[in-house]
Design a protein around this motif. Structure first.
Motif, PDB file in Angstrom:
ATOM      1  N   ALA A   1       0.848  -1.186   0.000  1.00 34.95           N
ATOM      2  CA  ALA A   1       0.000   0.000   0.000  1.00 34.95           C
ATOM      3  C   ALA A   1       0.884   1.237   0.000  1.00 34.95           C
ATOM      4  CB  ALA A   1      -0.907  -0.002   1.218  1.00 34.95           C
ATOM      5  N   ILE A   2       0.638   2.136  -0.956  1.00 30.47           N
ATOM      6  CA  ILE A   2       1.334   3.417  -1.020  1.00 30.47           C
ATOM      7  C   ILE A   2       0.269   4.487  -1.157  1.00 30.47           C
ATOM      8  CG2 ILE A   2       3.000   4.857  -2.250  1.00 30.47           C
ATOM      9  CD1 ILE A   2       4.352   2.341  -3.249  1.00 30.47           C
ATOM     10  N   GLY A   3       0.161   5.358  -0.163  1.00 30.95           N
ATOM     11  CA  GLY A   3      -0.918   6.335  -0.164  1.00 30.95           C
ATOM     12  C   GLY A   3      -2.249   5.617  -0.052  1.00 30.95           C
ATOM     13  N   SER A   4      -3.163   5.939  -0.940  1.00 31.60           N
ATOM     14  CA  SER A   4      -4.483   5.301  -0.919  1.00 31.60           C
ATOM     15  C   SER A   4      -4.627   4.225  -1.980  1.00 31.60           C
ATOM     16  CB  SER A   4      -5.576   6.369  -1.134  1.00 31.60           C
ATOM     17  OG  SER A   4      -5.397   7.020  -2.380  1.00 31.60           O
ATOM     18  N   ASP A   5      -3.519   3.833  -2.610  1.00 25.23           N
ATOM     19  CA  ASP A   5      -3.566   2.862  -3.704  1.00 25.23           C
ATOM     20  C   ASP A   5      -2.870   1.557  -3.323  1.00 25.23           C
ATOM     21  OD1 ASP A   5      -4.996   4.420  -5.527  1.00 25.23           O
ATOM     22  OD2 ASP A   5      -3.180   5.437  -6.216  1.00 25.23           O
ATOM     23  N   ILE A   6      -3.292   0.497  -4.011  1.00 26.01           N
ATOM     24  CA  ILE A   6      -2.655  -0.809  -3.892  1.00 26.01           C
ATOM     25  C   ILE A   6      -1.738  -1.007  -5.096  1.00 26.01           C
ATOM     26  CG2 ILE A   6      -3.037  -3.302  -3.915  1.00 26.01           C
ATOM     27  CD1 ILE A   6      -3.804  -2.131  -1.302  1.00 26.01           C
ATOM     28  N   TYR A   7      -0.509  -1.438  -4.828  1.00 29.73           N
ATOM     29  CA  TYR A   7       0.464  -1.681  -5.887  1.00 29.73           C
ATOM     30  C   TYR A   7       0.885  -3.140  -5.872  1.00 29.73           C
ATOM     31  CZ  TYR A   7       1.124   3.351  -6.581  1.00 29.73           C
ATOM     32  OH  TYR A   7       0.939   4.682  -6.877  1.00 29.73           O
ATOM     33  N   LEU A   8       1.011  -3.710  -7.055  1.00 28.88           N
ATOM     34  CA  LEU A   8       1.599  -5.037  -7.197  1.00 28.88           C
ATOM     35  C   LEU A   8       3.084  -4.851  -7.492  1.00 28.88           C
ATOM     36  CD1 LEU A   8       0.359  -8.142  -9.063  1.00 28.88           C
ATOM     37  CD2 LEU A   8       2.540  -7.171  -9.762  1.00 28.88           C
ATOM     38  N   TYR A   9       3.897  -5.656  -6.854  1.00 27.31           N
ATOM     39  CA  TYR A   9       5.308  -5.640  -7.205  1.00 27.31           C
ATOM     40  C   TYR A   9       5.767  -7.062  -7.481  1.00 27.31           C
ATOM     41  CZ  TYR A   9       7.072  -7.718  -2.919  1.00 27.31           C
ATOM     42  OH  TYR A   9       7.346  -8.605  -1.911  1.00 27.31           O
ATOM     43  N   THR A  10       6.737  -7.164  -8.345  1.00 30.95           N
ATOM     44  CA  THR A  10       7.377  -8.438  -8.646  1.00 30.95           C
ATOM     45  C   THR A  10       8.761  -8.154  -9.195  1.00 30.95           C
ATOM     46  OG1 THR A  10       7.162 -10.555  -9.822  1.00 30.95           O
ATOM     47  CG2 THR A  10       6.490  -8.583 -11.006  1.00 30.95           C
ATOM     48  N   GLY A  11       9.625  -9.132  -9.118  1.00 33.98           N
ATOM     49  CA  GLY A  11      10.973  -8.962  -9.624  1.00 33.98           C
ATOM     50  C   GLY A  11      11.045  -9.179 -11.125  1.00 33.98           C
ATOM     51  N   ILE A  12      12.073  -8.592 -11.739  1.00 39.66           N
ATOM     52  CA  ILE A  12      12.374  -8.805 -13.149  1.00 39.66           C
ATOM     53  C   ILE A  12      13.716  -9.527 -13.232  1.00 39.66           C
ATOM     54  CG2 ILE A  12      12.926  -7.698 -15.348  1.00 39.66           C
ATOM     55  CD1 ILE A  12      10.011  -7.571 -14.693  1.00 39.66           C
ATOM     56  N   THR A  13      13.724 -10.659 -13.918  1.00 39.79           N
ATOM     57  CA  THR A  13      14.942 -11.455 -14.021  1.00 39.79           C
ATOM     58  C   THR A  13      15.215 -11.776 -15.486  1.00 39.79           C
ATOM     59  OG1 THR A  13      16.055 -13.431 -13.163  1.00 39.79           O
ATOM     60  CG2 THR A  13      13.747 -13.672 -13.782  1.00 39.79           C
ATOM     61  N   SER A  14      16.375 -12.343 -15.765  1.00 44.12           N
ATOM     62  CA  SER A  14      16.733 -12.682 -17.135  1.00 44.12           C
ATOM     63  C   SER A  14      16.008 -13.946 -17.579  1.00 44.12           C
ATOM     64  CB  SER A  14      18.249 -12.891 -17.252  1.00 44.12           C
ATOM     65  OG  SER A  14      18.649 -14.002 -16.468  1.00 44.12           O
ATOM     66  N   ALA A  15      16.071 -14.216 -18.871  1.00 46.36           N
ATOM     67  CA  ALA A  15      15.388 -15.384 -19.419  1.00 46.36           C
ATOM     68  C   ALA A  15      15.948 -16.682 -18.884  1.00 46.36           C
ATOM     69  CB  ALA A  15      15.471 -15.366 -20.942  1.00 46.36           C
ATOM     70  N   THR A  16      17.184 -16.654 -18.384  1.00 46.54           N
ATOM     71  CA  THR A  16      17.773 -17.876 -17.838  1.00 46.54           C
ATOM     72  C   THR A  16      17.209 -18.227 -16.470  1.00 46.54           C
ATOM     73  OG1 THR A  16      19.597 -16.551 -16.930  1.00 46.54           O
ATOM     74  CG2 THR A  16      19.936 -17.567 -19.091  1.00 46.54           C
ATOM     75  N   ALA A  17      16.472 -17.288 -15.846  1.00 45.50           N
ATOM     76  CA  ALA A  17      15.752 -17.537 -14.593  1.00 45.50           C
ATOM     77  C   ALA A  17      16.675 -18.046 -13.493  1.00 45.50           C
ATOM     78  CB  ALA A  17      14.609 -18.529 -14.823  1.00 45.50           C
ATOM     79  N   ASP A  18      17.750 -17.289 -13.207  1.00 47.06           N
ATOM     80  CA  ASP A  18      18.618 -17.662 -12.100  1.00 47.06           C
ATOM     81  C   ASP A  18      18.061 -17.083 -10.798  1.00 47.06           C
ATOM     82  OD1 ASP A  18      19.147 -14.990 -12.319  1.00 47.06           O
ATOM     83  OD2 ASP A  18      21.104 -15.256 -13.278  1.00 47.06           O
ATOM     84  N   SER A  19      18.880 -17.008  -9.755  1.00 46.82           N
ATOM     85  CA  SER A  19      18.391 -16.570  -8.448  1.00 46.82           C
ATOM     86  C   SER A  19      18.585 -15.085  -8.205  1.00 46.82           C
ATOM     87  CB  SER A  19      19.099 -17.359  -7.338  1.00 46.82           C
ATOM     88  OG  SER A  19      20.500 -17.134  -7.389  1.00 46.82           O
ATOM     89  N   SER A  20      18.786 -14.296  -9.273  1.00 51.00           N
ATOM     90  CA  SER A  20      18.997 -12.861  -9.110  1.00 51.00           C
ATOM     91  C   SER A  20      17.996 -12.061  -9.933  1.00 51.00           C
ATOM     92  CB  SER A  20      20.426 -12.488  -9.527  1.00 51.00           C
ATOM     93  OG  SER A  20      20.629 -12.769 -10.895  1.00 51.00           O
ATOM     94  N   ASN A  21      17.628 -10.904  -9.373  1.00 49.28           N
ATOM     95  CA  ASN A  21      16.747  -9.959 -10.051  1.00 49.28           C
ATOM     96  C   ASN A  21      17.558  -8.832 -10.674  1.00 49.28           C
ATOM     97  OD1 ASN A  21      14.391 -11.269  -9.445  1.00 49.28           O
ATOM     98  ND2 ASN A  21      13.879  -9.988  -7.690  1.00 49.28           N
TER      99      ASN A  21
END
Length: 557
Positions: A352-372
């Protein structure tokens, strides 16, 4: 006889189509794929009717009769005409079915990502930002500590405090919204079954539950006017059916329960329109249904009231972000070189930021390792997307690291909450036992996920990483422990017992004489409290919101 059979088959066809519409409720709109499936169903039933008609005609023409023998060529001519008419109708229905299927297949193919990859990538625009400079510092007074499962456990304990408790349950919706800039999960009561609905439908549903995700405080809200429209209604007051009959040609999704800042109940249904032929539906507005009166109003995206928190679904948001990062260089690039291809991680959460709901998620490479490579923050009311660049661990890696710190206890980590404390990125993780109860909290350094701090007291945990005022995390419980001269003295017997850790403090829930009472564990509470069991007799003083003070066990069964 044949005329009667024709009327009967036509009537049966109409009846089956009405029954199908009643249950599936497709939008009567050629831009909706469900509409064409409904048309195909009608044509398929017409084929069956034509087949039955032809079969009866063939059988009746083969029955020998004196009258048929006398008629001779006249009867043969009549049978031939009927067979030709039957054959034409059958072939027409079959041709329409094949034609519609070919058109739908072709439309689906040519509007797919194979042919329109860059168009899919261009549906949204992403603003680039720096996490350290641009990501907002976390307001700890609005931390959504309770996930859906925990909120449901707390909310469900209040069911015993209502009238006619045997007639109602609490819906499992528990939708996350903001009320007065505080994160809550809200859920309406629902009829337990058809017979309970029959007995109570005239009065309607008079309550909903809201759970503050920061403080863990729950409230069973009694409405001034009962809700007459809900997902647990039958017939014409079911929310989806009611809206479909009011808006027969509009393409919209499943209505979801929300309340405005004054606590009035509504159902919000997102309105969609395909982006590419019949494919890739995207929100263009919303219909808001008053759950009390049944009145509804459609809004364009720019006109939706600000109290509405969730217009875009998580699936829509994640899909659009994935398209943006995957298809910038076309479809075949994703198959071969994968140059510049990124994707969202497997985990997401809301803040929650202010009066809005935000979705967050990480962005990773196509190889899908353990880092964002960074984090995506999406406003769920406007779908404004911002990418905050920050090399960090994935949410899954952070969960595993938090579990590793308490591996001897075998706690399970919930989906983490992204926080920024004193300019640093951290994952806040709740750790639950096998019963689904929160037992501890962990802060995992997002940039170095091997750095983990665990504490049972959320206020102390957060205070160790920031100079911000953390009293809001437990301050809501302070007034509950204060003794008032007006408190009522009670005595009772423990009929049901449960506990939950809220903001690092164990809260016990006791059901007695049809009421749910709460006790916050502290140094002042009796040492007998952890050993309380069903059947024990107690005395206490009842404070605000059924909180017990001066609790004492007087006898045990």
């Amino acid at each position: 006889m044949k005329k009667g059979l024709g009327f009967a088959l036509t009537g049966l066809w109409v009846l089956l189509m009405l029954v199908s519409y009643w249950f599936y409720l497709p939008a009567l709109n050629p831009l909706e794929l469900g509409f064409w499936f409904f048309v195909l169903e009608g044509l398929a039933l017409a084929l069956v009717a034509q087949f039955l008609w032809g079969l009866v005609a063939a059988v009746s023409s083969a029955i020998p009769s004196q009258k048929a023998a006398n008629l001779g060529r006249t009867r043969a001519r009549d049978v031939t005409k009927q067979t030709i008419a039957y054959g034409r109708a059958f072939k027409l229905c079959l041709a329409l079915i094949v034609g519609i299927l070919l058109i739908l297949g072709g439309a689906s193919l040519f509007s797919s990502r194979v042919f329109r990859a860059k168009s899919y990538a261009g549906v949204i625009q992403v603003k680039e930002a720096d996490f350290a400079k641009d990501f907002p510092e976390t307001d700890v007074s609005k931390l959504a500590l309770l996930d859906r499962a925990s909120a449901e456990k707390i909310g469900d304990t209040y069911l015993g405090t209502i009238d006619k408790v045997s007639q109602f349950g609490i819906s499992d919706a528990y939708r996350q919204i903001t009320i007065g800039q505080q994160p809550y999960r809200v859920s309406p009561l629902e009829y337990k079954n058809f017979w309970k609905w029959m007995s109570n439908r005239k009065e309607g549903i008079g309550y909903y539950v809201k759970v503050n995700q920061t403080t863990g405080k729950a409230e069973l809200v009694k409405l001034k006017e009962a809700m007459k429209y809900s997902d647990s209604e039958y017939l014409f007051r079911d929310t989806l059916r009611h809206l479909r009959l009011q808006h027969p040609t509009t393409i919209f999704g499943q209505p979801s329960f929300e309340v405005d800042d004054e606590g009035n109940p509504y159902y919000v249904a997102t309105v969609y329109r395909p982006k590419f032929l019949l494919s890739s539906k995207d929100p263009v507005g919303a219909i808001i249904l008053d759950a009390v009166t049944g009145k509804s109003k459609a809004y364009d995206l720019k006109d939706i009231p600000e109290w509405v928190d969730r217009v875009y679904s998580a699936d829509n948001v994640i899909s659009r972000v994935d398209d943006y990062y995957t298809y910038q260089n076309g479809f075949w690039n994703t198959v071969f070189s994968q140059s510049g291809v990124k994707k969202t991680t497997d985990s997401y959460n809301y803040i929650a930021i202010g009066s809005d709901i935000y979705l967050y998620t990480g962005i990773t490479s196509a190889t899908a390792d353990s880092s964002n490579l960074g984090f995506i923050l999406v406003n769920m009311r406007t779908r404004q997307v911002t990418n905050y660049k920050l090399a960090s661990a994935t949410e899954t890696a952070a969960q595993a690291s938090a579990e590793g710190e308490v591996q001897e206890k075998k706690y399970k980590a919930t989906a983490p909450i992204l926080t920024k404390l004193a300019g640093q990125a951290y994952y806040l993780v709740s750790l639950k036992d096998d019963a689904g109860l929160v037992k501890s909290y962990a802060l995992v350094d997002a940039e170095d996920y091997q750095q983990v701090t665990v504490n049972n007291d959320i206020e102390k945990l957060i205070a160790a990483f920031t100079d911000a005022d953390t009293s809001a995390l437990t301050g809501a419980s302070a007034d509950q422990s204060a003794t008032s001269d007006k408190q009522k003295q009670i005595s009772g017997k423990v009929e049901q017992l449960a506990s939950q850790i809220i903001a690092g403090t164990t809260v016990y829930y006791i059901q007695s004489n049809g009421q749910i009472y709460k006790i916050k564990a502290s140094q002042e509470t009796t040492d007998q409290l952890p050993f309380l069991k069903i059947g024990d007799h107690f005395t206490a003083q009842v404070g605000k919101d059924n909180n017990l003070d001066a609790f004492a066990v007087v006898s045990a069964d």
